[in-house]
Design an enzyme around this catalytic site. Structure first.
Site, PDB file in Angstrom:
ATOM      1  N   ARG A  81      45.187  40.082  29.443  1.00 33.81           N
ATOM      2  CA  ARG A  81      44.775  40.607  28.131  1.00 33.81           C
ATOM      3  C   ARG A  81      45.972  40.639  27.180  1.00 33.81           C
ATOM      4  O   ARG A  81      47.058  41.088  27.552  1.00 33.81           O
ATOM      5  CB  ARG A  81      44.175  42.016  28.283  1.00 33.81           C
ATOM      6  CG  ARG A  81      42.738  41.970  28.772  1.00 33.81           C
ATOM      7  CD  ARG A  81      42.067  43.318  28.680  1.00 33.81           C
ATOM      8  NE  ARG A  81      42.477  44.209  29.744  1.00 33.81           N
ATOM      9  CZ  ARG A  81      43.223  45.285  29.565  1.00 33.81           C
ATOM     10  NH1 ARG A  81      43.645  45.627  28.378  1.00 33.81           N
ATOM     11  NH2 ARG A  81      43.544  46.057  30.592  1.00 33.81           N
ATOM     12  N   TYR A 215      41.248  33.293  28.669  1.00 39.30           N
ATOM     13  CA  TYR A 215      41.240  34.341  29.698  1.00 39.30           C
ATOM     14  C   TYR A 215      40.113  35.338  29.394  1.00 39.30           C
ATOM     15  O   TYR A 215      40.012  35.841  28.249  1.00 39.30           O
ATOM     16  CB  TYR A 215      42.601  35.054  29.745  1.00 39.30           C
ATOM     17  CG  TYR A 215      42.563  36.263  30.670  1.00 39.30           C
ATOM     18  CD1 TYR A 215      42.504  36.094  32.045  1.00 39.30           C
ATOM     19  CD2 TYR A 215      42.540  37.559  30.162  1.00 39.30           C
ATOM     20  CE1 TYR A 215      42.419  37.191  32.895  1.00 39.30           C
ATOM     21  CE2 TYR A 215      42.463  38.658  31.000  1.00 39.30           C
ATOM     22  CZ  TYR A 215      42.399  38.459  32.366  1.00 39.30           C
ATOM     23  OH  TYR A 215      42.310  39.548  33.206  1.00 39.30           O
ATOM     24  N   GLY A 217      39.370  38.390  29.789  1.00 37.28           N
ATOM     25  CA  GLY A 217      39.621  39.703  29.182  1.00 37.28           C
ATOM     26  C   GLY A 217      39.805  39.614  27.669  1.00 37.28           C
ATOM     27  O   GLY A 217      39.667  40.606  26.949  1.00 37.28           O
ATOM     28  N   CYS A 268      44.786  49.075  39.586  1.00 34.15           N
ATOM     29  CA  CYS A 268      45.316  50.280  40.245  1.00 34.15           C
ATOM     30  C   CYS A 268      44.354  50.812  41.313  1.00 34.15           C
ATOM     31  O   CYS A 268      44.392  51.994  41.648  1.00 34.15           O
ATOM     32  CB  CYS A 268      45.593  51.375  39.222  1.00 34.15           C
ATOM     33  SG  CYS A 268      46.999  51.017  38.179  1.00 34.15           S
ATOM     34  N   GLY A 269      43.465  49.965  41.804  1.00 36.95           N
ATOM     35  CA  GLY A 269      42.605  50.397  42.921  1.00 36.95           C
ATOM     36  C   GLY A 269      41.201  50.800  42.505  1.00 36.95           C
ATOM     37  O   GLY A 269      40.482  51.417  43.288  1.00 36.95           O
ATOM     38  N   LYS A 270      40.806  50.453  41.297  1.00 40.50           N
ATOM     39  CA  LYS A 270      39.464  50.864  40.833  1.00 40.50           C
ATOM     40  C   LYS A 270      38.388  50.138  41.644  1.00 40.50           C
ATOM     41  O   LYS A 270      37.513  50.789  42.226  1.00 40.50           O
ATOM     42  CB  LYS A 270      39.327  50.552  39.332  1.00 40.50           C
ATOM     43  CG  LYS A 270      38.008  51.013  38.738  1.00 40.50           C
ATOM     44  CD  LYS A 270      38.134  51.522  37.314  1.00 40.50           C
ATOM     45  CE  LYS A 270      38.587  50.511  36.306  1.00 40.50           C
ATOM     46  NZ  LYS A 270      37.551  49.626  35.786  1.00 40.50           N
ATOM     47  N   ALA A 382      44.963  36.292  39.075  1.00 36.24           N
ATOM     48  CA  ALA A 382      43.859  35.348  39.321  1.00 36.24           C
ATOM     49  C   ALA A 382      42.604  36.150  39.660  1.00 36.24           C
ATOM     50  O   ALA A 382      42.701  37.258  40.205  1.00 36.24           O
ATOM     51  CB  ALA A 382      44.224  34.419  40.477  1.00 36.24           C
ATOM     52  N   ARG A 383      41.449  35.589  39.326  1.00 40.99           N
ATOM     53  CA  ARG A 383      40.218  36.397  39.389  1.00 40.99           C
ATOM     54  C   ARG A 383      39.080  35.690  40.101  1.00 40.99           C
ATOM     55  O   ARG A 383      39.095  34.470  40.268  1.00 40.99           O
ATOM     56  CB  ARG A 383      39.757  36.713  37.953  1.00 40.99           C
ATOM     57  CG  ARG A 383      40.763  37.484  37.104  1.00 40.99           C
ATOM     58  CD  ARG A 383      40.658  38.940  37.361  1.00 40.99           C
ATOM     59  NE  ARG A 383      41.599  39.717  36.573  1.00 40.99           N
ATOM     60  CZ  ARG A 383      41.327  40.953  36.134  1.00 40.99           C
ATOM     61  NH1 ARG A 383      40.175  41.527  36.376  1.00 40.99           N
ATOM     62  NH2 ARG A 383      42.249  41.633  35.467  1.00 40.99           N
TER      63      ARG A 383
HETATM   64  C1  OXD Z   1      40.948  44.846  33.068  1.00 45.03           C
HETATM   65  C2  OXD Z   1      39.832  44.168  33.765  1.00 45.03           C
HETATM   66  O1  OXD Z   1      41.920  44.187  32.689  1.00 45.03           O
HETATM   67  O2  OXD Z   1      38.907  44.848  34.208  1.00 45.03           O
HETATM   68  O3  OXD Z   1      40.856  46.068  32.901  1.00 45.03           O
HETATM   69  O4  OXD Z   1      39.848  42.935  33.890  1.00 45.03           O
HETATM   70 MN    MN Z   2      38.981  46.878  33.587  1.00 49.16          MN
END
Ligand code: OXD
Ligand code: MN
Length: 620
Positions: A81, A215, A217, A268-270, A382-383
């Site tokens: 982002r 990207y 985001g 962060c672990g979400k 990477a996603r």
């Molecule tokens: C973020 C995402 O950057 O969810 O928060 O991709």
């Molecule tokens: Mn997010």
């Protein structure tokens, strides 16, 4: 309108919506962007298949060996982002808040309209309709996406509910969001003019204009761009729009499910929390929260898919996601390493090939970029893009138009030396204070340096479009108007010992979750400390035994749950300074800050030290 650009069939699809504003918007951007062709897409299978095929035909995506899997690459400098070039447009010189990156509306619009002028020459414009939140529900926000990227439109198929029918239900109303995106001039199918990357949030028109990026985001309107518009809408209509997962928690041997939401800064672990084994997932990123007529908070997932970080997804740490990624289905991976049609990423639990194709093009171990930095095989950010119901642990209420009742809210952060792994706030107001004090170390999900400690209230700071003080006030008011506000907890999975090693195992978060769930059902007592309620050793010991058959030692507990007064005071000093510069912070928040600092100072004085064992608080 030139019929060779927007033909009869496509025009008919637009007309069937009976919505003058939709017509106006589409016409406006056809005129401005000058595409060679416009394709309007409905919710039909054929239209959805068209987009999927287009992404392959125009080479934004490539087939991988596994059936249904495709790979997309974003440009080398377009991997996260872009906060600096994402601006909320403001008329005049009203500064919203230090926390919000604003741009002067008129000049920003002038700039971006110039960039958009003719940007789709020779390209195909796609016009798509989606619905944020469950379809035909009080959460629904119809959204129109215009883009010249089939990858963006395809990703949105996996991530969002179809909305063409939802637009018909609008009955001509103007109450919808719209997003205009162009990947801009392309070289090798990558955005060429990265220096002209802009993402402008125009609250006055409920629209976001995004150009020269790929990207997700930055490009996908429905994701982080819609989050910003929805924060304003929530503010006007008295609900909350949060950067939160939603999950069902199922304690073993108890016939119940308790729903939680949780806000964690990116990476962060979400997602990992929402995917804790044995639990069910509703959403991993964005939630709408409303106060219902029964005095409860209800939440719904805005999305129906996951755009998740693939690094460290492996059979041990993330077995369910790994299985989804390793079996045939429609999905997209981005910015990983590809060799012989197989994707490879960091932390996948396998050795990676020494060469292949990645976000830098043809890649070989040791390859350097223009700045002399060694290029890793796959990008850290990477996603993967999947549908949530392709996971084995999808909650049966994932698409419930009523959402689910929320029992607990978790605020998490990435903090190596200050916060204990887990505690509970004293009250809703104190919980809002905790959320507003999240401080976290930056990660690869945003451009810029990693590991820098930044203040990130409710993990939503990047997306705020209203002053921070008002945002906090809205949270306070929201909890006051429900009879049963959720309990609020704080977690930190990243605490390290003096040797620099993590004090917890990744899996420990399951124990924390079960303690939080038990607290909601009044099954555990807790220890009162200056920062909030922490778990008792005996309860965690029992939970560790039950869940992992593991002996949890007093020493581990003490190391993890020691209240680090000096670091906490330093942290609140930093945060206090930030809030002192913010206009309009509610007085109740300031009171909580003062009381928080006083409680810490009093404890320091009473115990005569800076690091206080949890046992000392228990025995006082
Ligand atoms: C973020 C995402 O950057 O969810 O928060 O991709
Ligand atoms: Mn997010």
């Amino acid at each position: 309108m030139d019929k060779s650009i927007l033909d009869k069939r496509n025009l008919a699809k637009l007309k069937a919506l009976n919505n003058p504003k939709v017509m106006q918007i589409v016409e406006k951007y056809i005129k401005l962007c000058k595409p060679a062709k416009v394709t309007v897409l409905t919710d039909s299978k054929e239209d959805i298949a068209y987009v999927r095929k287009l992404a392959l035909d125009n080479k934004e995506e490539k087939k991988l060996a596994m059936k249904g899997h495709t790979i997309h690459f974003d440009g080398y400098y377009d991997q996260a982002r872009d906060k600096a070039n994402t601006k909320v447009l403001i008329s005049g010189d009203v500064c919203l808040s230090k926390a919000v990156n604003c741009g002067e509306r008129e000049s920003c619009l002038k700039e971006i309209f110039e960039f958009l002028d003719g940007v789709m020459k020779g390209k195909e414009m796609l016009v798509r309709f989606f619905c944020l939140g469950p379809i035909n529900s009080e959460f629904s926000i119809p959204s129109l996406q215009i883009t010249d990227s089939a990858y963006v439109a395809h990703s949105e198929d996996l991530l969002y509910r179809q909305g063409y029918e939802e637009f018909k239900r609008l009955n001509g109303s103007e109450n919808f969001f719209h997003f205009v995106h162009s990947a801009g001039r392309l070289e090798n199918m990558k955005t060429a003019d990265i220096d002209k990357r802009r993402i402008y949030i125009d609250l006055e028109e409920d629209r976001v204009l995004s150009i020269n990026n790929q990207y997700a985001g930055n490009s996908i309107g429905l994701k982080k761009l819609a989050l910003r518009l929805a924060i304003k809408k929530a503010h006007q209509e008295d609900w909350l729009c949060e950067h939160m997962f939603i999950m069902g928690v199922h304690p073993e041997g108890k016939n119940r499910v308790t729903y939680f939401t949780g806000a964690f800064p990116s990476a962060c672990g979400k997602t990992a929390t929402a995917m804790i084994p044995g639990q069910t997932i509703i959403g991993d990123d964005i939630a709408y929260l409303i106060a219902d007529n029964d005095g409860r908070v209800r939440a719904a997932n805005v999305e129906k898919g996951i755009f998740g970080i693939i690094q460290d997804v492996n059979p041990v740490d993330d077995p369910i996601i790994y299985k989804t990624l390793a079996t045939p289905r429609e999905l997209i991976v981005s910015n990983v390493l590809v060799k012989d049609g197989k994707p490879y990423w960091l932390g996948m639990g396998q050795e990676l090939p020494k060469e292949g194709f990645n976000f830098s093009g043809e890649w070989k171990q040791g390859k350097k970029d223009n700045d002399g930095n060694e290029i890793p095989p796959a990008h850290k950010n990477a996603r993967y893009t999947i549908r949530i119901n392709d996971l084995d642990n999808t909650d049966p209420k994932a698409d419930d138009p009523k959402g689910v009742p929320i029992g607990g809210i978790i605020y998490g952060g990435r903090d190596s030396d200050t916060n204990v792994p887990l505690y509970q706030s004293f009250s809703w107001h104190h919980g809002v204070f905790l959320g507003a004090c999240i401080e976290s170390e930056t990660t690869a999900a945003t451009l810029g340096k990693e590991g820098v400690r930044v203040h990130n209230p409710m993990a939503n700071i990047d997306f705020l479009v209203i002053p921070l003080g008002i945002y906090i006030k809205n949270h306070i008011k929201f909890g006051e108007k429900v009879d049963m506000p959720p309990l609020i907890f704080s977690t930190n999975y990243f605490l390290k010992g003096k040797d620099g090693k993590f004090l917890n195992e990744k899996v420990d978060k399951k124990v924390w979750l079960m303690w939080m769930e038990g607290r909601i059902h009044e099954e555990f007592h807790a220890i009162e400390t200056p920062i909030g309620f922490i778990p008792k050793y005996k309860d965690l010991k029992k939970l560790f035994k039950q869940i992992f058959d593991k002996e949890y030692t007093k020493e581990d507990y003490e190391k993890q749950f020691t209240i680090r007064i000096k670091n906490l005071l330093a942290r609140f000093d930093r945060i206090k300074e930030i809030y002192q510069k913010e206009p309009g912070i509610p007085s109740i928040f300031v009171e909580h800050m003062n009381q928080q600092v006083k409680r810490l100072e009093k404890a320091k004085e009473k115990f005569g030290k800076e690091n206080i064992s949890p046992f000392e608080f228990e025995n006082q």
